[in-house]
Motif scaffolding. Structure first.
Motif, mmCIF file in Angstrom:
data_model
loop_
_atom_site.group_PDB
_atom_site.id
_atom_site.type_symbol
_atom_site.label_atom_id
_atom_site.label_comp_id
_atom_site.label_asym_id
_atom_site.label_seq_id
_atom_site.Cartn_x
_atom_site.Cartn_y
_atom_site.Cartn_z
ATOM 1 N N GLU A 24 3.661 -3.462 -1.717
ATOM 2 C CA GLU A 24 2.668 -2.692 -0.973
ATOM 3 C C GLU A 24 2.120 -3.529 0.194
ATOM 4 N N PRO A 31 0.424 3.833 -1.122
ATOM 5 C CA PRO A 31 -0.140 4.782 -2.090
ATOM 6 C C PRO A 31 -0.231 6.175 -1.485
ATOM 7 N N SER A 32 -0.140 7.177 -2.325
ATOM 8 C CA SER A 32 -0.253 8.562 -1.864
ATOM 9 C C SER A 32 -1.661 8.849 -1.386
ATOM 10 N N TYR A 42 -0.059 6.807 -6.772
ATOM 11 C CA TYR A 42 1.285 6.796 -6.197
ATOM 12 C C TYR A 42 2.051 8.001 -6.718
ATOM 13 N N THR A 46 7.183 7.484 -4.177
ATOM 14 C CA THR A 46 6.932 6.048 -4.214
ATOM 15 C C THR A 46 7.693 5.406 -5.369
#
Length: 134
Positions: A24, A31-32, A42, A46
């Motif tokens: 990340e 992240p969503s 996530y 992802t």
């Protein structure tokens, strides 16, 4: 749609949480969304990306190579010659690494054969051949 906290994502991808955080930080995954509780969530995309990264790392691809592949995925109409060339370059690098490892193995075997286990450290031929004797 399924969403995961980082520990759930890591478990599902069979990776340590620190590895997921590292990817990340390198912007290979994002992240969503961040919920009101400040937790990052996530999604399945992802998870698939993480599995892709894991497989590439298993093939000893660098993070830069992986980033290139991710960037190429975003251009689905582009010809795949770029990917072919990347893989060809990677194959050449792997072949070079194999040759180096075979050379290391031979050198280590020669060192091992130079030593008699029944001697003392001050007479150790391995250390002398490595230039570490006093």
């Amino acid at each position: 749609m399924q969403h995961y906290l980082i520990h759930q994502l890591a478990k599902k991808a069979q990776l340590p949480i620190d590895t997921v955080r590292f990817y990340e930080k390198k912007h290979l995954i994002i992240p969503s969304y961040r919920a009101e509780n400040n937790y990052k969530y996530y999604d399945e995309a992802t998870l698939k990306r993480l599995q892709f990264i894991k497989q590439c790392r298993g093939l000893d691809m660098s993070l830069a190579e992986i980033q290139q592949l991710i960037d190429l995925i975003k251009q689905p109409q582009q010809g795949c010659q770029v990917v072919d060339q990347m893989i060809e370059q990677h194959i050449l690098q792997v072949e070079k690494n194999i040759a180096e490892l075979i050379s290391f193995q031979s050198q280590l075997q020669e060192l091992r054969q130079s030593c008699s286990s029944n001697t003392t450290i001050d007479h150790c031929q391995i250390l002398k051949n490595l230039g570490l004797s006093e």
